[in-house]
Design a protein around this motif. Structure first.
Motif, PDB file in Angstrom:
ATOM      1  N   VAL A 178      -8.663 -21.571 -22.291  1.00  0.00           N
ATOM      2  CA  VAL A 178      -8.963 -22.679 -23.203  1.00  0.00           C
ATOM      3  C   VAL A 178     -10.278 -22.420 -23.941  1.00  0.00           C
ATOM      4  O   VAL A 178     -10.383 -22.597 -25.163  1.00  0.00           O
ATOM      5  CB  VAL A 178      -9.025 -24.014 -22.434  1.00  0.00           C
ATOM      6  N   ILE A 179     -11.301 -21.981 -23.216  1.00  0.00           N
ATOM      7  CA  ILE A 179     -12.609 -21.754 -23.826  1.00  0.00           C
ATOM      8  C   ILE A 179     -12.550 -20.633 -24.854  1.00  0.00           C
ATOM      9  O   ILE A 179     -13.056 -20.763 -25.979  1.00  0.00           O
ATOM     10  CB  ILE A 179     -13.662 -21.458 -22.743  1.00  0.00           C
ATOM     11  N   TRP A 180     -11.908 -19.514 -24.498  1.00  0.00           N
ATOM     12  CA  TRP A 180     -11.881 -18.382 -25.435  1.00  0.00           C
ATOM     13  C   TRP A 180     -10.970 -18.628 -26.621  1.00  0.00           C
ATOM     14  O   TRP A 180     -11.234 -18.146 -27.732  1.00  0.00           O
ATOM     15  CB  TRP A 180     -11.499 -17.101 -24.701  1.00  0.00           C
ATOM     16  N   THR A 181      -9.898 -19.380 -26.452  1.00  0.00           N
ATOM     17  CA  THR A 181      -9.098 -19.756 -27.625  1.00  0.00           C
ATOM     18  C   THR A 181      -9.879 -20.735 -28.495  1.00  0.00           C
ATOM     19  O   THR A 181      -9.761 -20.706 -29.729  1.00  0.00           O
ATOM     20  CB  THR A 181      -7.757 -20.385 -27.218  1.00  0.00           C
ATOM     21  N   ASP A 182     -10.683 -21.598 -27.876  1.00  0.00           N
ATOM     22  CA  ASP A 182     -11.553 -22.486 -28.661  1.00  0.00           C
ATOM     23  C   ASP A 182     -12.516 -21.679 -29.526  1.00  0.00           C
ATOM     24  O   ASP A 182     -12.794 -22.043 -30.677  1.00  0.00           O
ATOM     25  CB  ASP A 182     -12.347 -23.411 -27.735  1.00  0.00           C
ATOM     26  N   VAL A 183     -13.048 -20.589 -28.966  1.00  0.00           N
ATOM     27  CA  VAL A 183     -13.958 -19.734 -29.732  1.00  0.00           C
ATOM     28  C   VAL A 183     -13.234 -19.165 -30.946  1.00  0.00           C
ATOM     29  O   VAL A 183     -13.736 -19.216 -32.084  1.00  0.00           O
ATOM     30  CB  VAL A 183     -14.511 -18.595 -28.845  1.00  0.00           C
ATOM     31  N   PHE A 184     -12.050 -18.614 -30.713  1.00  0.00           N
ATOM     32  CA  PHE A 184     -11.253 -18.057 -31.814  1.00  0.00           C
ATOM     33  C   PHE A 184     -10.901 -19.140 -32.836  1.00  0.00           C
ATOM     34  O   PHE A 184     -11.005 -18.937 -34.058  1.00  0.00           O
ATOM     35  CB  PHE A 184      -9.999 -17.408 -31.242  1.00  0.00           C
ATOM     36  N   GLN A 185     -10.483 -20.308 -32.364  1.00  0.00           N
ATOM     37  CA  GLN A 185     -10.083 -21.380 -33.265  1.00  0.00           C
ATOM     38  C   GLN A 185     -11.271 -21.955 -34.031  1.00  0.00           C
ATOM     39  O   GLN A 185     -11.120 -22.408 -35.172  1.00  0.00           O
ATOM     40  CB  GLN A 185      -9.357 -22.469 -32.468  1.00  0.00           C
ATOM     41  N   THR A 186     -12.470 -21.913 -33.439  1.00  0.00           N
ATOM     42  CA  THR A 186     -13.660 -22.359 -34.158  1.00  0.00           C
ATOM     43  C   THR A 186     -13.934 -21.452 -35.358  1.00  0.00           C
ATOM     44  O   THR A 186     -14.254 -21.928 -36.457  1.00  0.00           O
ATOM     45  CB  THR A 186     -14.885 -22.351 -33.228  1.00  0.00           C
ATOM     46  N   VAL A 187     -13.789 -20.152 -35.161  1.00  0.00           N
ATOM     47  CA  VAL A 187     -13.968 -19.204 -36.265  1.00  0.00           C
ATOM     48  C   VAL A 187     -12.950 -19.476 -37.367  1.00  0.00           C
ATOM     49  O   VAL A 187     -13.287 -19.465 -38.564  1.00  0.00           O
ATOM     50  CB  VAL A 187     -13.840 -17.753 -35.747  1.00  0.00           C
ATOM     51  N   ALA A 191     -13.684 -20.565 -41.252  1.00  0.00           N
ATOM     52  CA  ALA A 191     -13.144 -19.764 -42.351  1.00  0.00           C
ATOM     53  C   ALA A 191     -12.308 -20.624 -43.299  1.00  0.00           C
ATOM     54  O   ALA A 191     -12.414 -20.488 -44.530  1.00  0.00           O
ATOM     55  CB  ALA A 191     -12.295 -18.620 -41.783  1.00  0.00           C
ATOM     56  N   GLY A 192     -11.482 -21.515 -42.752  1.00  0.00           N
ATOM     57  CA  GLY A 192     -10.655 -22.372 -43.590  1.00  0.00           C
ATOM     58  C   GLY A 192     -11.477 -23.310 -44.450  1.00  0.00           C
ATOM     59  O   GLY A 192     -11.203 -23.482 -45.652  1.00  0.00           O
ATOM     60  N   GLN A 193     -12.503 -23.933 -43.867  1.00  0.00           N
ATOM     61  CA  GLN A 193     -13.344 -24.844 -44.636  1.00  0.00           C
ATOM     62  C   GLN A 193     -14.138 -24.099 -45.704  1.00  0.00           C
ATOM     63  O   GLN A 193     -14.278 -24.584 -46.837  1.00  0.00           O
ATOM     64  CB  GLN A 193     -14.288 -25.600 -43.695  1.00  0.00           C
ATOM     65  N   LEU A 194     -14.660 -22.934 -45.369  1.00  0.00           N
ATOM     66  CA  LEU A 194     -15.417 -22.153 -46.349  1.00  0.00           C
ATOM     67  C   LEU A 194     -14.526 -21.720 -47.509  1.00  0.00           C
ATOM     68  O   LEU A 194     -14.962 -21.734 -48.678  1.00  0.00           O
ATOM     69  CB  LEU A 194     -16.035 -20.927 -45.682  1.00  0.00           C
ATOM     70  N   VAL A 283     -21.244 -27.791 -39.223  1.00  0.00           N
ATOM     71  CA  VAL A 283     -19.916 -28.391 -39.385  1.00  0.00           C
ATOM     72  C   VAL A 283     -20.001 -29.663 -40.212  1.00  0.00           C
ATOM     73  O   VAL A 283     -19.176 -29.894 -41.126  1.00  0.00           O
ATOM     74  CB  VAL A 283     -19.291 -28.686 -38.007  1.00  0.00           C
ATOM     75  N   LEU A 284     -20.996 -30.509 -39.936  1.00  0.00           N
ATOM     76  CA  LEU A 284     -21.151 -31.755 -40.680  1.00  0.00           C
ATOM     77  C   LEU A 284     -21.444 -31.472 -42.151  1.00  0.00           C
ATOM     78  O   LEU A 284     -20.881 -32.118 -43.044  1.00  0.00           O
ATOM     79  CB  LEU A 284     -22.267 -32.596 -40.054  1.00  0.00           C
ATOM     80  N   CYS A 285     -22.321 -30.522 -42.416  1.00  0.00           N
ATOM     81  CA  CYS A 285     -22.653 -30.172 -43.799  1.00  0.00           C
ATOM     82  C   CYS A 285     -21.434 -29.622 -44.534  1.00  0.00           C
ATOM     83  O   CYS A 285     -21.204 -29.961 -45.706  1.00  0.00           O
ATOM     84  CB  CYS A 285     -23.793 -29.156 -43.832  1.00  0.00           C
ATOM     85  N   LEU A 286     -20.642 -28.778 -43.871  1.00  0.00           N
ATOM     86  CA  LEU A 286     -19.435 -28.246 -44.503  1.00  0.00           C
ATOM     87  C   LEU A 286     -18.443 -29.360 -44.839  1.00  0.00           C
ATOM     88  O   LEU A 286     -17.843 -29.368 -45.924  1.00  0.00           O
ATOM     89  CB  LEU A 286     -18.771 -27.219 -43.589  1.00  0.00           C
ATOM     90  N   VAL A 335      -3.989 -24.253 -43.178  1.00  0.00           N
ATOM     91  CA  VAL A 335      -3.103 -24.820 -42.151  1.00  0.00           C
ATOM     92  C   VAL A 335      -3.553 -24.348 -40.769  1.00  0.00           C
ATOM     93  O   VAL A 335      -3.589 -25.123 -39.804  1.00  0.00           O
ATOM     94  CB  VAL A 335      -1.640 -24.416 -42.418  1.00  0.00           C
ATOM     95  N   ALA A 336      -3.920 -23.065 -40.669  1.00  0.00           N
ATOM     96  CA  ALA A 336      -4.427 -22.553 -39.393  1.00  0.00           C
ATOM     97  C   ALA A 336      -5.707 -23.272 -39.001  1.00  0.00           C
ATOM     98  O   ALA A 336      -5.919 -23.584 -37.822  1.00  0.00           O
ATOM     99  CB  ALA A 336      -4.684 -21.048 -39.509  1.00  0.00           C
ATOM    100  N   CYS A 337      -6.575 -23.562 -39.978  1.00  0.00           N
ATOM    101  CA  CYS A 337      -7.811 -24.308 -39.726  1.00  0.00           C
ATOM    102  C   CYS A 337      -7.497 -25.695 -39.190  1.00  0.00           C
ATOM    103  O   CYS A 337      -8.072 -26.149 -38.193  1.00  0.00           O
ATOM    104  CB  CYS A 337      -8.626 -24.394 -41.012  1.00  0.00           C
ATOM    105  N   LEU A 338      -6.558 -26.373 -39.849  1.00  0.00           N
ATOM    106  CA  LEU A 338      -6.208 -27.737 -39.455  1.00  0.00           C
ATOM    107  C   LEU A 338      -5.608 -27.779 -38.054  1.00  0.00           C
ATOM    108  O   LEU A 338      -5.996 -28.589 -37.208  1.00  0.00           O
ATOM    109  CB  LEU A 338      -5.217 -28.309 -40.468  1.00  0.00           C
ATOM    110  N   PHE A 339      -4.692 -26.865 -37.777  1.00  0.00           N
ATOM    111  CA  PHE A 339      -4.035 -26.882 -36.477  1.00  0.00           C
ATOM    112  C   PHE A 339      -4.908 -26.283 -35.381  1.00  0.00           C
ATOM    113  O   PHE A 339      -4.689 -26.564 -34.203  1.00  0.00           O
ATOM    114  CB  PHE A 339      -2.683 -26.174 -36.567  1.00  0.00           C
ATOM    115  N   SER A 340      -5.899 -25.481 -35.754  1.00  0.00           N
ATOM    116  CA  SER A 340      -6.875 -25.033 -34.753  1.00  0.00           C
ATOM    117  C   SER A 340      -7.642 -26.228 -34.195  1.00  0.00           C
ATOM    118  O   SER A 340      -7.939 -26.288 -32.996  1.00  0.00           O
ATOM    119  CB  SER A 340      -7.855 -24.035 -35.382  1.00  0.00           C
ATOM    120  N   GLY A 341      -7.968 -27.185 -35.078  1.00  0.00           N
ATOM    121  CA  GLY A 341      -8.639 -28.392 -34.613  1.00  0.00           C
ATOM    122  C   GLY A 341      -7.795 -29.154 -33.613  1.00  0.00           C
ATOM    123  O   GLY A 341      -8.296 -29.633 -32.587  1.00  0.00           O
ATOM    124  N   SER A 342      -6.492 -29.248 -33.881  1.00  0.00           N
ATOM    125  CA  SER A 342      -5.601 -29.941 -32.951  1.00  0.00           C
ATOM    126  C   SER A 342      -5.453 -29.171 -31.641  1.00  0.00           C
ATOM    127  O   SER A 342      -5.516 -29.752 -30.552  1.00  0.00           O
ATOM    128  CB  SER A 342      -4.227 -30.136 -33.591  1.00  0.00           C
TER     129      SER A 342
END
Length: 625
Positions: A178-187, A191-194, A283-286, A335-342
């Motif tokens: 869970v932690i390491w997938t969170d790391v990947f999903q955070t990246v 990337a999606g927001q940028l 994250v808040l600024c983005l 879409v990957a960014c959005l579903f990474s959050g979920s």
């Protein structure tokens, strides 16, 4: 707006890599054969992955969708929420983490039994389970619904795919996966927001143009110092009320506490809190910048009639697909960014729910359970909660406007749980009866205000918000409208309310502060009426001496009186209290065992002694670190 092959490839790659992480940790190392390895990653994690996991758990798809739309509607005032992050993370790092970590807990609610009794522990656990089960179906369903409104992405295909993939890697790989997938999903989220910000800014004409349009239309908010708690957003509401919201999330929420406890040392756990602070600000600024770019874009590009149909929750999705439609692959990245959050939020929910169910509701009744059986049951619990999440997503699709209440429950319950832990840590006189009655009173107050707000607040009325191009969106009582009303709260409540209507209009940012204070006040009153707990019978390791530490310049004799009879961990009464060795818990719940239990990487010098007092047996260790 159809997806291309490149978009589907990027999205599928996210799911495949997330599943691969779970398979890797299921097949490598210890293979998740022990409860400690499955639920706490064998207490071996470094601070940086823990920090990114903490961030990902907080940054759900609901926030990715809601914050830019909030900035679009109301301006940049929401940005002042960042002012609460400092205290909201500093206090957990120096108050909650030391207590939880030195007691060597697995579930945060074990603390409630050590401080009060088993009944309080069970009450806290059941409250947390109720909170997370209600919320995780919404987190899974809402982004899929919003995306379906503006693309050809299949709604239930997305829901089932996310739910099953998340269940797979959580069940197989445990907390480490869970932690390491969170790391990947955070990246991926960054990337999606940028990508959205960069492309959107280029299409508007540069960041200078974005800022100019936002300024001309009054979207750059000043500092509103109005102290009125009934105003939805002011500086004090966001900066002060937000501190209590942060404490309920980062201080006592099991999903976050479990990450602290997975750290290889107490110092690593504290460093993870420090590392989250700059990440939260970024994250808040983005998110705020994304909202400004969206606003500027729609000042110069009118929406088509087809684009005007999606509900307010889909505004951000509409904007993203409009901006990125000519760049194959980037819509898939969003879409990957959005579903990474979920995925990050839901996987944290599965793991934390499995932990509290196993540690607080099952294992106490079977103290002699074999390690292999306990690990198997923990994995089955994670699997069961994953399937339950899919069921909750289906129920969310049928709830209609009632969903607004379901989303609000998460915030309603967090405050009372924070108050329960604060009552135990800061007030030695609190007794178990006061704790239970205080928790019930806090929950009753939370639901009274929350449901009263939903029923009586005028913003739930048919007056619907405007779409980005000024088009009225007709109310239809649909699920999407209910989500929009909750996420955006777009129609400000009228002024000059009186009586209960004004009481119900309390800003949602003050909910945690108000409800936690209710728990503390009622808990203290009931404790005093039913016989306060004597300080000598309280395990000093479960108490944080607030006044002695704040007033450390007072003579030791005076500070000793401020401890309300609770023994000091030091003999000289100095301000700096050394770390205590963690006791080992026996099968009957008492604290016992040899001196030891310091976190990995810490060296202790000095002599320890065991003492039985007031029905508790605990180890006191004087150390120098």
């Amino acid at each position: 707006m159809a997806f291309t092959a490149a978009d589907y490839t990027i999205f599928v790659l996210l799911l495949v890599l997330s599943s691969a992480v779970g398979l890797y940790y299921a097949l490598s190392g210890g293979g998740q054969r022990t409860v400690q390895e499955f639920l706490l990653a064998n207490r071996s994690m470094r601070f940086l992955p823990v920090a990114l996991s903490l961030l990902a758990t907080f940054q759900s798809a609901v926030a990715i969708l809601g914050v830019p739309a909030e900035i679009y509607r109301e301006g940049t005032e929401y940005w002042f929420l960042g002012c609460c992050y400092f205290l909201g993370l500093l206090i957990p790092a120096h108050v909650f983490i030391p207590i939880f970590y030195r007691l060597r807990l697995t579930s945060a609610y074990e603390y409630l039994e050590l401080r009060f009794n088993k009944a309080v522990r069970v009450c806290g656990t059941i409250t947390f389970i109720f909170q997370m089960v209600i919320y995780m179906g919404v987190v899974l369903y809402a982004p899929a619904l919003a995306l379906n409104a503006v693309t050809q992405f299949d709604l239930w295909g997305a829901v089932l795919t996310m739910g099953l993939v998340c269940t797979l890697y959580t069940t197989l790989g445990g907390l480490k996966a869970v932690i390491w997938t969170d790391v990947f999903q955070t990246v991926v989220m960054f990337a999606g927001q940028l990508a959205v910000i960069v492309v959107g800014t280029m299409k508007v004409g540069g960041m200078g143009r974005v800022w100019q349009l936002a300024t001309e239309h009054g979207k750059i908010s000043g500092v509103d110092l109005d102290p009125d708690p009934f105003e939805r957003h002011t500086f004090w509401t966001l900066a002060v009320g937000g501190v209590f919201m942060m404490l309920s999330l980062y201080g006592v929420n099991q999903a976050q506490v479990q990450r602290y406890l997975s750290s290889r040392s107490e110092r690593e756990a504290q460093l993870s809190c420090y590392a989250v602070f700059p990440c939260q600000q970024v994250v808040l600024c983005l998110s705020c910048l994304t909202g400004l770019v969206m606003f500027a874009y729609y000042q110069e590009h009118e929406l088509s009639a087809a684009q005007s149909r999606p509900p307010p929750t889909s505004w951000f999705c509409t904007f993203v697909m409009d901006v990125l439609k000519d760049l194959p692959g980037l819509p898939g990245l969003f879409v990957a960014c959005l579903f990474s959050g979920s995925l990050s939020t839901i996987s944290s929910a599965f793991n934390s729910l499995a932990t509290v169910t196993m540690q607080d509701l099952i294992q106490p009744h079977f103290p002699g359970m074999r390690e292999s059986r306990a690990t198997l049951i923990s994995k089955l619990l994670a699997l069961g909660y994953g399937l339950l999440c899919l069921g909750m997503a289906y129920l969310s699709s049928m709830m209609g406007p009632v969903l607004q209440a379901a989303i609000s429950i998460f915030g309603m319950v967090g405050g009372p749980l924070l108050g329960l832990f604060c009552l135990g840590m800061f007030f030695p006189c609190a007794n178990p009866t006061g704790a239970i009655v205080g928790l019930v009173a806090g929950l009753a107050m939370a639901f009274w205000i929350g449901i009263g707000n939903l029923v009586c607040n005028p913003r739930a009325a048919p007056a619907a918000p405007l779409l980005p191009n000024g088009t009225d969106f007709p109310p239809n009582g649909s699920l999407s409208t209910a989500i929009a009303a909750t996420l955006l709260s777009s129609t400000p409540a009228p002024r000059r309310l009186s009586g209960l209507r004004r009481f119900y209009n309390l800003s949602y940012m003050w909910y945690s502060a108000h409800n936690s204070t209710t728990v503390i006040l009622v808990g203290l009153l009931v404790s005093l009426l039913t016989g306060p707990t004597k300080g000598a019978s309280v395990n000093p390791r479960t108490i944080y001496p607030v006044l002695p530490r704040l007033l450390c310049c007072l003579p030791p004799r005076w500070r000793a009186k401020l401890r309300c009879g609770v023994d000091s961990p030091t003999e000289d009464g100095s301000c700096a209290e050394p770390a205590l060795a963690a006791p080992e818990k026996t099968s009957n719940g008492t604290l016992n065992g040899p001196v030891g239990g310091l976190a990995h990487g810490e060296e202790a010098a000095g002599e320890g002694y065991a003492r039985a007092e007031g029905g508790h047996t605990y180890v006191v260790q004087e150390t120098s670190l």
